[in-house]
Scaffold this motif. Structure first.
Motif, PDB file in Angstrom:
ATOM      1  N   GLU A  84       4.437   5.067  -2.876  1.00 36.58           N
ATOM      2  CA  GLU A  84       4.891   4.253  -3.131  1.00 36.58           C
ATOM      3  C   GLU A  84       4.009   4.703  -4.607  1.00 36.58           C
ATOM      4  OE1 GLU A  84       1.773   1.987  -1.022  1.00 36.58           O
ATOM      5  OE2 GLU A  84       2.476   2.416   1.567  1.00 36.58           O
ATOM      6  N   SER A  85       4.984   3.440  -5.675  1.00 40.13           N
ATOM      7  CA  SER A  85       4.775   4.263  -7.080  1.00 40.13           C
ATOM      8  C   SER A  85       5.366   3.147  -7.953  1.00 40.13           C
ATOM      9  CB  SER A  85       5.617   5.252  -7.986  1.00 40.13           C
ATOM     10  OG  SER A  85       4.829   5.430  -9.114  1.00 40.13           O
ATOM     11  N   GLN A  86       4.838   2.601  -9.010  1.00 45.02           N
ATOM     12  CA  GLN A  86       5.356   1.133 -10.361  1.00 45.02           C
ATOM     13  C   GLN A  86       5.463   1.984 -11.599  1.00 45.02           C
ATOM     14  OE1 GLN A  86       3.922  -2.890  -9.839  1.00 45.02           O
ATOM     15  NE2 GLN A  86       4.639  -2.575  -7.563  1.00 45.02           N
ATOM     16  N   LEU A  87       6.136   1.784 -12.179  1.00 45.06           N
ATOM     17  CA  LEU A  87       6.200   2.344 -13.357  1.00 45.06           C
ATOM     18  C   LEU A  87       4.938   1.658 -14.343  1.00 45.06           C
ATOM     19  CD1 LEU A  87      10.044   2.401 -15.288  1.00 45.06           C
ATOM     20  CD2 LEU A  87       8.002   4.558 -14.642  1.00 45.06           C
ATOM     21  N   GLY A  88       4.185   2.632 -14.919  1.00 44.53           N
ATOM     22  CA  GLY A  88       2.243   2.697 -15.481  1.00 44.53           C
ATOM     23  C   GLY A  88       2.123   2.099 -14.600  1.00 44.53           C
ATOM     24  N   LYS A  89       1.888   2.422 -13.080  1.00 47.97           N
ATOM     25  CA  LYS A  89       0.067   1.698 -12.176  1.00 47.97           C
ATOM     26  C   LYS A  89       0.549   3.245 -10.966  1.00 47.97           C
ATOM     27  CE  LYS A  89       1.535  -3.570 -12.747  1.00 47.97           C
ATOM     28  NZ  LYS A  89       2.230  -4.613 -11.149  1.00 47.97           N
ATOM     29  N   GLY A  90       0.775   3.463 -11.813  1.00 48.97           N
ATOM     30  CA  GLY A  90       0.751   5.391 -10.972  1.00 48.97           C
ATOM     31  C   GLY A  90       1.391   5.100  -9.678  1.00 48.97           C
ATOM     32  N   SER A  91       0.544   6.171  -8.844  1.00 48.96           N
ATOM     33  CA  SER A  91       1.840   6.767  -7.581  1.00 48.96           C
ATOM     34  C   SER A  91       0.548   7.137  -6.810  1.00 48.96           C
ATOM     35  CB  SER A  91       2.449   7.480  -7.500  1.00 48.96           C
ATOM     36  OG  SER A  91       3.484   7.521  -9.192  1.00 48.96           O
ATOM     37  N   LEU A  92       1.368   6.616  -5.440  1.00 52.45           N
ATOM     38  CA  LEU A  92       0.655   7.628  -3.986  1.00 52.45           C
ATOM     39  C   LEU A  92       1.282   7.575  -3.166  1.00 52.45           C
ATOM     40  CD1 LEU A  92      -1.397   6.723  -1.893  1.00 52.45           C
ATOM     41  CD2 LEU A  92      -0.845   5.283  -1.077  1.00 52.45           C
ATOM     42  N   PHE A  93       1.291   8.877  -2.785  1.00 54.39           N
ATOM     43  CA  PHE A  93       1.716   9.821  -2.352  1.00 54.39           C
ATOM     44  C   PHE A  93       1.496  10.232  -0.629  1.00 54.39           C
ATOM     45  CE2 PHE A  93       3.848  10.881  -6.239  1.00 54.39           C
ATOM     46  CZ  PHE A  93       5.332  11.197  -5.750  1.00 54.39           C
ATOM     47  N   ARG A  94       2.213   9.728   0.678  1.00 54.64           N
ATOM     48  CA  ARG A  94       1.171   9.531   1.552  1.00 54.64           C
ATOM     49  C   ARG A  94       1.770  10.601   2.705  1.00 54.64           C
ATOM     50  NH1 ARG A  94       1.722   4.952   2.337  1.00 54.64           N
ATOM     51  NH2 ARG A  94      -0.494   3.980   1.484  1.00 54.64           N
ATOM     52  N   ALA A  95       0.968  11.780   3.400  1.00 51.48           N
ATOM     53  CA  ALA A  95       1.363  12.818   4.333  1.00 51.48           C
ATOM     54  C   ALA A  95       1.335  12.036   5.771  1.00 51.48           C
ATOM     55  CB  ALA A  95       1.551  14.452   4.026  1.00 51.48           C
ATOM     56  N   LYS A  96       1.329  11.859   7.077  1.00 52.69           N
ATOM     57  CA  LYS A  96       1.172  11.510   8.231  1.00 52.69           C
ATOM     58  C   LYS A  96       1.236  12.003   9.374  1.00 52.69           C
ATOM     59  CE  LYS A  96       1.666   6.746   8.944  1.00 52.69           C
ATOM     60  NZ  LYS A  96       1.736   5.599   9.121  1.00 52.69           N
ATOM     61  N   PHE A  97       0.320  12.684   9.685  1.00 48.39           N
ATOM     62  CA  PHE A  97       0.376  14.192  10.470  1.00 48.39           C
ATOM     63  C   PHE A  97       0.380  13.033  11.978  1.00 48.39           C
ATOM     64  CE2 PHE A  97      -0.447  16.661   6.938  1.00 48.39           C
ATOM     65  CZ  PHE A  97       0.326  17.283   6.511  1.00 48.39           C
ATOM     66  N   PRO A  98       1.327  13.729  12.745  1.00 43.24           N
ATOM     67  CA  PRO A  98       1.000  13.110  14.714  1.00 43.24           C
ATOM     68  C   PRO A  98      -0.381  14.002  15.264  1.00 43.24           C
ATOM     69  CG  PRO A  98       2.762  14.665  14.457  1.00 43.24           C
ATOM     70  CD  PRO A  98       2.109  14.842  13.210  1.00 43.24           C
ATOM     71  N   ALA A  99      -0.451  13.199  16.370  1.00 40.66           N
ATOM     72  CA  ALA A  99      -1.817  13.366  16.932  1.00 40.66           C
ATOM     73  C   ALA A  99      -1.512  14.550  17.250  1.00 40.66           C
ATOM     74  CB  ALA A  99      -2.414  11.962  17.656  1.00 40.66           C
ATOM     75  N   SER A 100      -0.715  14.757  17.748  1.00 39.59           N
ATOM     76  CA  SER A 100      -0.262  16.075  18.648  1.00 39.59           C
ATOM     77  C   SER A 100      -0.762  17.634  17.851  1.00 39.59           C
ATOM     78  CB  SER A 100       1.547  16.491  19.021  1.00 39.59           C
ATOM     79  OG  SER A 100       2.289  16.815  17.990  1.00 39.59           O
ATOM     80  N   LEU A 101      -1.235  17.773  16.460  1.00 42.16           N
ATOM     81  CA  LEU A 101      -1.710  18.352  15.428  1.00 42.16           C
ATOM     82  C   LEU A 101      -2.686  19.232  15.208  1.00 42.16           C
ATOM     83  CD1 LEU A 101       1.756  19.191  13.025  1.00 42.16           C
ATOM     84  CD2 LEU A 101       0.959  19.988  15.435  1.00 42.16           C
ATOM     85  N   LEU A 102      -3.935  17.318  15.779  1.00 43.66           N
ATOM     86  CA  LEU A 102      -4.605  17.375  15.225  1.00 43.66           C
ATOM     87  C   LEU A 102      -6.582  17.796  16.444  1.00 43.66           C
ATOM     88  CD1 LEU A 102      -4.693  13.506  13.941  1.00 43.66           C
ATOM     89  CD2 LEU A 102      -4.436  15.392  12.869  1.00 43.66           C
ATOM     90  N   VAL A 103      -6.775  18.676  15.341  1.00 41.07           N
ATOM     91  CA  VAL A 103      -8.385  18.889  16.376  1.00 41.07           C
ATOM     92  C   VAL A 103     -10.010  19.129  16.251  1.00 41.07           C
ATOM     93  CG1 VAL A 103      -7.413  21.851  15.957  1.00 41.07           C
ATOM     94  CG2 VAL A 103      -8.976  20.945  18.200  1.00 41.07           C
TER      95      VAL A 103
END
Length: 433
Positions: free
Chosen positions: A408-427
């Motif tokens: 998510e990003s807009q010119l002059g307002k910064g950016s947001l990079f989001r990596a979503k991981f599934p529950a199967s890999l969490l511990v």
């Protein structure tokens, strides 16, 4: 209806009067009721027999008078319309089956339990399905590859799956699944052997060319470093060219390293670490590197990591991908800017986020940012020293960890990079203990 009820009333009245003249008015009324009931039952029996026959012939329609005649006629018209509609739908289904049978791509219909309902001739050829022996069999019993079983059971069909054909190991198939109805599935199977071979040739070429370039470039860089250490002994006109050549050689070394990394990610098998990756420790390492890179820019970099939340995966790959996102934020955020790094649970899975208040990206470029060598602003190449492969590497690492990247990003307002991981890999560390 009024005339029908009127006639019934007249019959009962006549029976009652006839009985009254003989001194048995009640018996006359009873006989009248019994006669009317018998008459209704007789028509009703004819109706049941006719419906049981399910005939569409006009001559077979029961004959009736009054209200029963209207009922028979209306039921016949309804039945006729239903039969016509049934014939029309059967014709459409027949045309669809004929057209799909002519396709070169396989089409398979699966019920909500994943059992085979129907498939065309191309599916029989590509998947080795047999009719009618395989009808009603679960598709995972016939295609037993673990990667296909995981793909099918996960029910996340945004991306297709490429697998070797069960009937020919030299043939490659691309399988796409679409959910419809109440959990039913439509599976499309395409022969992508030619595209697979071309992609393999491309990957081999990139890998081989990078390896071949690495040795001579190492020699050139070595001599340039030696010259750079003795600039005071060089003729003055040679100083700047040597410095520029050393800088460009370093960029080429970074490019080759990224190409080799990307080639390895594309061609190697997915192998997850036996032990979970300590994300808190990993992110603190990345934070330390980011602070070192942004020392001269006066940036504020913060980290919020949920304690004990670990992730099964390859630590080296995860470090490369997540560090890439953080370092990009440092590079493209101006002096005194703010960068936030977050790692936390979200729903059943977990999410890693990097948010900055930097220069931002025009939304028109976002869909292509993970393509190799794509740049939203080509002028940044010399300024940042990047290779244009960073986000491509991030994408492949996340795919190998069943994760997705959102931007998510807009010119002059910064950016947001989001990596979503599934529950199967969490511990969690508590679980491991």
């Amino acid at each position: 209806m009024r005339s029908f009820l009127g006639r019934q009333a007249l019959v009962l009245l006549g029976c009652t009067l006839a009985g009254a003249l003989s001194g048995y008015a009640l018996q006359g009324l009873s006989l009248g009721l019994a006669g009317l009931l018998g008459w209704q039952l007789w028509h009703f029996q004819h109706l049941v027999r006719w419906l049981a026959k399910n005939s569409s012939e006009k001559d077979d329609v029961p004959e009736g008078k009054g209200l029963w005649g209207d009922i028979f006629d209306e039921l016949y018209r309804l039945q006729k319309r239903n039969l016509d509609e049934h014939d029309r739908l059967r014709g459409i289904i027949a045309r669809i089956q004929d057209s799909t049978s002519a396709l070169k791509d396989g089409v398979v219909l699966l019920d909500e339990d994943g059992a085979l309902e129907w498939w065309n001739q191309a599916a029989s050829r590509l998947l080795g399905l047999r009719y009618p022996q395989d009808r009603g069999q679960p598709i995972t019993h016939l295609l037993r590859r673990p990667d296909f079983v995981r793909y099918f059971d996960r029910c996340r069909y945004q991306e297709p799956l490429e697998v070797p054909a069960p009937t020919n190991s030299d043939q490659y198939l691309q399988i796409s699944i679409t959910l419809f109805g109440k959990g039913d599935r439509l599976m499309l199977v395409q022969d992508v052997t030619r595209l697979h071979n071309l992609e393999k040739m491309r990957q081999d070429f990139v890998a081989n060319a990078s390896h071949e370039l690495r040795t001579p470039l190492t020699v050139i860089s070595g001599y340039l470093e030696t010259l750079g250490d003795h600039l005071d002994q060089l003729p003055r006109p040679w100083v700047r060219p040597v410095q520029q050549m050393g800088k460009q050689a370093k960029r080429m070394e970074n490019l080759i390293a990224d190409l080799l990394t990307l080639s390895r990610l594309e061609t190697s098998q997915i192998e997850y670490a036996a032990e979970p990756v300590d994300m808190d420790h990993l992110l603190r390492q990345i934070l330390h590197d980011a602070e070192a890179l942004g020392t001269d820019k006066g940036q504020t970099i913060t980290l919020e990591a949920e304690p004990g939340l670990c992730l099964h995966g390859r630590e080296q790959e995860l470090h490369s991908a997540l560090s890439n996102l953080v370092m990009n934020a440092v590079k493209y955020t101006p002096d005194e800017g703010q960068i936030q790094i977050r790692w936390r649970r979200q729903g059943e899975g977990a999410v890693f986020e990097v948010q900055d208040n930097g220069i931002g990206i025009d939304p028109i470029h976002i869909p292509r940012l993970t393509e190799r060598f794509y740049r939203a602003d080509p002028s940044r190449t010399s300024e940042s020293g990047g290779t244009g492969l960073g986000l491509a590497i991030v994408k492949h690492v996340l795919l190998r960890h069943e994760a997705t990247l959102q931007i998510e990003s807009q010119l002059g307002k910064g950016s947001l990079f989001r990596a979503k991981f599934p529950a199967s890999l969490l511990v969690s560390l508590e679980q491991e203990a």
